[in-house]
Design a protein around this motif. Sequence first.
Motif, PDB file in Angstrom:
ATOM      1  N   ARG A  26      -7.140  35.640 -27.549  1.00 50.60           N
ATOM      2  CA  ARG A  26      -6.614  36.523 -28.860  1.00 50.60           C
ATOM      3  C   ARG A  26      -5.846  35.273 -29.601  1.00 50.60           C
ATOM      4  O   ARG A  26      -5.915  35.532 -30.954  1.00 50.60           O
ATOM      5  CB  ARG A  26      -5.905  37.653 -28.475  1.00 50.60           C
ATOM      6  N   VAL A  27      -5.139  34.926 -28.934  1.00 46.10           N
ATOM      7  CA  VAL A  27      -4.056  33.630 -29.698  1.00 46.10           C
ATOM      8  C   VAL A  27      -4.991  32.764 -30.420  1.00 46.10           C
ATOM      9  O   VAL A  27      -4.715  32.530 -31.636  1.00 46.10           O
ATOM     10  CB  VAL A  27      -3.308  32.986 -28.545  1.00 46.10           C
ATOM     11  N   LYS A  34      -5.357  32.318 -34.636  1.00 45.40           N
ATOM     12  CA  LYS A  34      -4.848  31.188 -35.323  1.00 45.40           C
ATOM     13  C   LYS A  34      -6.071  30.591 -36.404  1.00 45.40           C
ATOM     14  O   LYS A  34      -5.932  30.096 -37.310  1.00 45.40           O
ATOM     15  CB  LYS A  34      -4.619  29.934 -34.304  1.00 45.40           C
ATOM     16  N   GLU A  51      -5.696  37.092 -23.315  1.00 41.30           N
ATOM     17  CA  GLU A  51      -4.764  36.635 -23.958  1.00 41.30           C
ATOM     18  C   GLU A  51      -4.673  35.475 -24.686  1.00 41.30           C
ATOM     19  O   GLU A  51      -4.251  35.373 -25.989  1.00 41.30           O
ATOM     20  CB  GLU A  51      -3.391  36.895 -23.077  1.00 41.30           C
ATOM     21  N   LEU A  52      -5.036  34.364 -23.858  1.00 43.03           N
ATOM     22  CA  LEU A  52      -5.279  33.324 -24.563  1.00 43.03           C
ATOM     23  C   LEU A  52      -6.387  33.321 -25.727  1.00 43.03           C
ATOM     24  O   LEU A  52      -6.442  32.701 -26.867  1.00 43.03           O
ATOM     25  CB  LEU A  52      -5.859  32.086 -23.647  1.00 43.03           C
TER      26      LEU A  52
END
Length: 396
Positions: free
Chosen positions: A57-58, A62, A54-55
């Motif tokens: 992908r974020v 960006k 999840e991290l």
Amino acid sequence: MPFSSMIQEMKGEIGAISRRGLLRSRSQSTGRVQRVEPDEAAMRESSWAQVPPELLRVVLAKVEAGEARWPGRGAVVACAGVCRGWRGTVKEIVPVPEASGKLTFPISLKQPGPRDAPVKCFIRRNRATQSYFLCLGVTDALVDDGKFLLAARKYRRPSCTEYLISLDSKGNGTYLGKLRSNFLGTKFTVYDAHPPCAGAVVSKGPSAHMIGSAQVSPMKGGPPAGNYPVSHISYEVNVLGSRGPRKMNCVMDSIPASAIKEGGTAPTQTEFPSSNSSSFASVPFFRSKSGQLDSSGAQNESKVALKNKSPSWHQQLQCWCLNFHGRVTVASVKNFQLVASGESAPTPSNQEDDDVILQFGKVGKDLFTMDYRYPISAFQAFAICLSSFDTKIGCE
């Protein structure tokens, strides 16, 4: 930590893992050094490979959104090279050029351009080596240092001329396709080294003779290069020598006419074929925008047809003129704009309002601009423009 420092640290760690794998293979072999893939166990132990999905992908989203132009976009490519998990995530995040207008990975050169605005490129010609280099503009200037995309090398044959197109700036490796002319230089065929769409049929005629030569090499890790016709270009013969620009027509064999209708989609390659499959032509590495595999029945559809936009005679300048919106500055018989013709045209309209799919023109000695958009790709646009460089007996 600055992102550039993160990238350097990742490269160093992955390089160390690769070196450990190489040393291990050296100790196990009989004095012969063997090149092996980085050890998967070591990869899994890498701190970068263990970032929570999840991290990850974020962060990668960006990075992708923040680097819109080259050379900054190289950070996105670097992220894809960290490990297999990062590569898969980056491929999911990075949109195709049709949606984003960005060229990121080599496969982007085989994918349709954006619908809203053209991708602005330029071509440099080297007369001494008979080479042509396609570069992506990285600033708003007419031309700049650019990001290298493709190279082509011209070869003269007794009965034709061939332009071999590759990913190598030296023009002698990583073969992607070629352009081949007839004797008069009035008809051309563009060949793709990989199947451009479902049901594509490889050519087995004389045009295949150059593919296996030592002058080109197929994509590393891919299947042997093939010969798939993707476009036919013809120039109207002008035996009477009447004044006026060249007249050209182009049929895109791999793009159905429905692709430029409202709601239509063009075949989109998502990756280069792998040599792991003996029947790579049937592997679904080309998909439509909806994600569904293109039907082989589309081969019976009518194809997208393009024609050059007719210029108007400027009485004061005493020359034929087209509106290139400042992207062309030197008058030349090579300059052209292509628009949809016949059944391919979306709606009947005034020619001045027709959407230009490809435009090509001169801006200096051995320097030309090339702007393209959906439904053709950078590879197809480059090949079409190369046909304008060739000598055409009976056309001028």
